[in-house]
Design a protein around this motif. Structure first.
Motif, PDB file in Angstrom:
ATOM      1  N   UNK A 168     -53.039  11.793 -10.712  1.00  0.00           N
ATOM      2  CA  UNK A 168     -51.939  10.824 -10.796  1.00  0.00           C
ATOM      3  C   UNK A 168     -51.963  10.114 -12.143  1.00  0.00           C
ATOM      4  N   UNK A 169     -50.914   9.377 -12.396  1.00  0.00           N
ATOM      5  CA  UNK A 169     -50.823   8.630 -13.640  1.00  0.00           C
ATOM      6  C   UNK A 169     -51.821   7.477 -13.682  1.00  0.00           C
ATOM      7  N   UNK A 170     -52.019   6.956 -14.887  1.00  0.00           N
ATOM      8  CA  UNK A 170     -52.972   5.852 -15.066  1.00  0.00           C
ATOM      9  C   UNK A 170     -52.316   4.493 -14.842  1.00  0.00           C
ATOM     10  N   UNK A 225     -44.799  21.068 -16.471  1.00  0.00           N
ATOM     11  CA  UNK A 225     -45.669  21.344 -17.614  1.00  0.00           C
ATOM     12  C   UNK A 225     -45.674  20.094 -18.495  1.00  0.00           C
ATOM     13  N   UNK A 226     -46.843  19.472 -18.721  1.00  0.00           N
ATOM     14  CA  UNK A 226     -46.872  18.165 -19.405  1.00  0.00           C
ATOM     15  C   UNK A 226     -46.140  18.144 -20.746  1.00  0.00           C
ATOM     16  N   UNK A 227     -46.476  19.073 -21.652  1.00  0.00           N
ATOM     17  CA  UNK A 227     -45.870  19.028 -22.984  1.00  0.00           C
ATOM     18  C   UNK A 227     -44.364  19.255 -22.923  1.00  0.00           C
ATOM     19  N   UNK A 228     -43.942  20.261 -22.147  1.00  0.00           N
ATOM     20  CA  UNK A 228     -42.510  20.557 -22.069  1.00  0.00           C
ATOM     21  C   UNK A 228     -41.754  19.421 -21.383  1.00  0.00           C
ATOM     22  N   UNK A 229     -42.355  18.848 -20.345  1.00  0.00           N
ATOM     23  CA  UNK A 229     -41.698  17.751 -19.629  1.00  0.00           C
ATOM     24  C   UNK A 229     -41.553  16.523 -20.520  1.00  0.00           C
ATOM     25  N   UNK A 230     -42.621  16.199 -21.250  1.00  0.00           N
ATOM     26  CA  UNK A 230     -42.565  15.049 -22.161  1.00  0.00           C
ATOM     27  C   UNK A 230     -41.478  15.255 -23.209  1.00  0.00           C
ATOM     28  N   UNK A 231     -41.363  16.488 -23.714  1.00  0.00           N
ATOM     29  CA  UNK A 231     -40.345  16.763 -24.731  1.00  0.00           C
ATOM     30  C   UNK A 231     -38.936  16.555 -24.173  1.00  0.00           C
ATOM     31  N   UNK A 232     -38.705  17.006 -22.944  1.00  0.00           N
ATOM     32  CA  UNK A 232     -37.385  16.816 -22.327  1.00  0.00           C
ATOM     33  C   UNK A 232     -37.086  15.329 -22.155  1.00  0.00           C
ATOM     34  N   UNK A 233     -38.080  14.556 -21.737  1.00  0.00           N
ATOM     35  CA  UNK A 233     -37.867  13.122 -21.543  1.00  0.00           C
ATOM     36  C   UNK A 233     -37.607  12.419 -22.873  1.00  0.00           C
ATOM     37  N   UNK A 272     -42.175   6.706 -16.938  1.00  0.00           N
ATOM     38  CA  UNK A 272     -41.141   7.678 -16.590  1.00  0.00           C
ATOM     39  C   UNK A 272     -41.690   8.879 -15.825  1.00  0.00           C
ATOM     40  N   UNK A 273     -42.956   9.227 -16.102  1.00  0.00           N
ATOM     41  CA  UNK A 273     -43.520  10.428 -15.487  1.00  0.00           C
ATOM     42  C   UNK A 273     -44.924  10.141 -14.983  1.00  0.00           C
ATOM     43  N   UNK A 274     -45.230  10.672 -13.817  1.00  0.00           N
ATOM     44  CA  UNK A 274     -46.511  10.396 -13.179  1.00  0.00           C
ATOM     45  C   UNK A 274     -47.590  11.327 -13.740  1.00  0.00           C
ATOM     46  N   UNK A 275     -48.056  11.000 -14.957  1.00  0.00           N
ATOM     47  CA  UNK A 275     -49.119  11.752 -15.619  1.00  0.00           C
ATOM     48  C   UNK A 275     -50.152  10.780 -16.170  1.00  0.00           C
ATOM     49  N   UNK A 276     -51.409  11.198 -16.275  1.00  0.00           N
ATOM     50  CA  UNK A 276     -52.428  10.347 -16.891  1.00  0.00           C
ATOM     51  C   UNK A 276     -52.077  10.049 -18.344  1.00  0.00           C
ATOM     52  N   UNK A 315     -53.831  10.052 -20.961  1.00  0.00           N
ATOM     53  CA  UNK A 315     -54.409  11.007 -21.908  1.00  0.00           C
ATOM     54  C   UNK A 315     -53.515  12.234 -22.050  1.00  0.00           C
ATOM     55  N   UNK A 316     -52.980  12.726 -20.924  1.00  0.00           N
ATOM     56  CA  UNK A 316     -52.083  13.884 -20.986  1.00  0.00           C
ATOM     57  C   UNK A 316     -50.801  13.547 -21.727  1.00  0.00           C
ATOM     58  N   UNK A 317     -50.284  12.351 -21.500  1.00  0.00           N
ATOM     59  CA  UNK A 317     -49.058  11.936 -22.188  1.00  0.00           C
ATOM     60  C   UNK A 317     -49.302  11.877 -23.690  1.00  0.00           C
TER      61      UNK A 317
END
Length: 641
Positions: A177-179, A380-388, A405-409, A411-413
């Motif tokens: 989950x996100x931080x 996919x973290x990188x692709x999803x972040x790019x779309x956002x 905006x997105x439920x990611x840690x 560090x991944x963001x």
């Protein structure tokens, strides 16, 4: 570290969910007078149990009556494993089916089946019920799950149920989950001597006593006075824990179930969400575009209309992208699960995953939109972040805002953001705030700036360029000063434009007369040269010229900058030769007599006040003369040279 897990119940009314929890934990989760009087669960109930093999597990008991399915959905938020309770004497019933569908839609991945009231059934009947259950759960997350027999009357099976829960819990893979700390609220109450208390399941991040928090979407803030987990005070809570939070200086009426507690200024309330919708195959009719639905996310229920983005209607069993427009603001992140229920009659019809919690309004059947949503669906973290980043448009976004905006840690963001920056798919335009825009967004803004300047130069070929403030109003998205400055500086560095203080022009632009202006110039110069010291004012001049007054003004300004004409006032221009001649006369008079009065200037030039006064004020404005009383003298430091 021990896993922090939540067990939820599911099943039809009066199948023994609450009795099961009481036998396992010693806690009666029916706390309301009405529940005890009617013998049914109405509200969510909470308990916990300690298992040697699995540690302490939180328990959420949900109502089984069809009227309270919305409470069941709220209770299922944050559940890691489920105990599907089926009474041996009745078998599979309507809410058994609906509760299992809801668990599927909310992406519950582990569980067990508890066959209750076995004291009311013969062994042969139990075998038939188990066979039905196996068929019923085939293809679901409970396919092949253990079935445990239990009787609340005799106590048979209690130990076996506990062992099975421990076994299943040991196989649960904790979700990443996100931080960012988030807790959907499922209860709000006051305690004497403590004040307002809220409870819920923490679904991500950590929170400590003393931290400032914010309740969304109402945007009220408070401070954490105290934390409890399973009735024990703690100094910190983490994701996966049933948590009670005592909030400082917050009125009970300021908060309600369905809201979300998080950190200040991190979440984005919105009435529009992008979704991936899975229509249940058990629904007996298609889901049509613009259908009114009940939207459940976290512990909140909201009304909205579904906009299907790639079809007119979605048949049962199908899935696809959609956007929902809600009546009230919602607070969620990309990756959150939701449930859709029909408006009337009320039943569960669909569910799925939030793709973008803060989108723009989409046109339907757009390939780019559908492609972006398909990428978000992949998670996919990188692709999803790019779309956002791209979907944020010229407003841009920071790493901190992406976490909202997105439920990611975190560090991944950060890693995904750095990859986008390294590829120039994202560009930092505000280093102080760490704000970025998509590379495509920058290219679009830059192209639009050059397009606007080119149009301006065509329309006003004699002007040096466009003032920054006006350019800002002509390019949607460039209202933010730092972004405007960044785009212009980049275009200047690449040689596309030239910045001259507050004026912007294309690098190849030089003020020059257009072909249609040359006739205006020729006639204008002829008229003004012939008029000498009595030139026509602009309105009078326009009568004898082709073209519009705006064009006349442009040509006049151009000729004034070239030095051919002299602008004496806003609508009065003299030919340079005539002005030089009259100034020479005035200067000679002052040098000879030491001063010059207005009557004397009139006598010398035979001009009316229409021209006399503007000329004298022009001499003063240029610093050639200075007025002393009703006379004019030469300025000592500027003799008029």
């Amino acid at each position: 570290m021990t896993k922090q897990l939540i067990l939820g119940t599911a099943g039809h009314i009066d199948h023994g969910k609450t009795s099961l929890i009481r036998a396992l934990t010693g806690i009666d989760t029916d706390r309301l007078k009405e529940e005890k009087a009617r013998g049914i669960t109405i509200e969510l109930g909470f308990a916990h149990m300690d298992l040697p093999e699995a540690g302490r597990i939180g328990v959420v008991d949900v109502p089984g009556h069809e009227k309270f399915v919305r409470h069941m959905v709220a209770g299922a938020t944050g559940v890691d494993l489920v105990a599907l309770v089926i009474a041996a004497d009745e078998g599979i019933m309507p809410q058994t089916r609906e509760h299992l569908e809801i668990c599927q839609l909310l992406d519950v991945r582990s569980g067990l089946i508890v066959l209750t009231k076995i004291d009311l059934a013969e062994p042969d009947w139990l075998d038939l019920v188990e066979e039905d259950i196996r068929e019923f759960t085939a293809g679901t997350f409970l396919d092949g799950a253990p079935i445990v027999h239990f009787s609340a009357v005799t106590g048979q099976g209690s130990d076996e149920v506990k062992k099975t829960i421990a076994l299943v819990a040991g196989q649960v893979i904790e979700r990443e989950t996100g931080s960012l700390f988030r807790m959907p609220l499922d209860r709000v109450f006051t305690m004497k001597g403590f004040g307002t208390v809220v409870t819920g399941t923490a679904i991500s991040g950590r929170l400590t006593v003393g931290e400032t928090v914010e309740i969304y979407p109402v945007r009220v803030t408070s401070k954490v006075r105290g934390l409890q987990v399973h009735n024990e005070s703690v100094t910190e809570v983490a994701a996966g824990l049933r948590t009670a939070i005592n909030l400082q200086s917050l009125e009970r009426d300021d908060v309600e179930r369905g809201q979300v507690l998080s950190l200040p200024d991190v979440l984005h309330p919105s009435r529009r969400l992008d979704l991936w919708v899975r229509h249940l195959s058990s629904h007996d009719r298609p889901l049509k575009n613009r259908a009114q639905v009940r939207f459940h996310v976290g512990t909140a229920e909201n009304l909205g209309r579904i906009i299907l983005l790639d079809r007119e209607e979605m048949a049962p069993g199908q899935a696809g992208p959609a956007q929902i427009v809600l009546e009230k603001e919602s607070v969620c992140l990309a990756g959150d699960r939701f449930v859709l229920r029909s408006y009337s009659p009320v039943r569960t019809i669909a569910g799925g995953e939030v793709l973008n919690p803060l989108p723009f309004r989409h046109k339907r059947f757009q390939e780019k939109t559908l492609a972006d949503l398909a990428i978000l669906k992949e998670r996919h973290p990188e692709k999803s972040i790019q779309v956002l980043i791209d979907s944020a448009g010229p407003a841009g976004v920071s790493a901190a805002e992406l976490a909202g905006l997105i439920d990611l840690p975190a560090k991944q963001i950060k890693t995904a953001l750095n990859q986008s920056l390294s590829k120039r798919a994202a560009i930092t335009y505000d280093k102080d705030q760490g704000r970025v825009i998509g590379g495509q967004t920058f290219d679009q803004l830059a192209a639009r700036v050059k397009e606007i300047l080119a149009d301006f130069h065509r329309q006003y070929p004699l002007r040096p360029g466009l003032v920054k403030e006006e350019l800002k109003t002509r390019v949607p998205g460039l209202a933010e000063v730092k972004l405007l400055t960044f785009v212009l500086e980049r275009l200047s560095a690449s040689g596309d434009i030239v910045l001259e203080r507050e004026v912007v022009r294309l690098s190849g632009h030089k003020p020059k007369l257009a072909d249609e202006d040359k006739e205006i110039e020729s006639k204008m110069l002829g008229l003004l040269e012939k008029a000498g010291l009595t030139p026509p004012y602009l309105k009078e001049l326009a009568v004898d010229l082709p073209g519009s007054p705006d064009r006349h003004k442009e040509v006049l300004e151009h000729l004034a900058k070239q030095g051919v004409l002299v602008k004496v006032k806003s609508d009065l221009y003299f030919h340079r030769d005539a002005l030089d001649k009259v100034w020479a006369q005035a200067k000679a008079e002052i040098q000879s007599a030491g001063e010059m009065t207005t009557p004397r200037f009139k006598e010398m030039t035979n001009l009316s006040r229409k021209y006399l006064i503007p000329l004298l004020e022009f001499f003063d404005a240029k610093g050639w003369t200075i007025r002393v009383g009703d006379k004019r003298v030469l300025r000592s430091d500027k003799s008029g040279a």
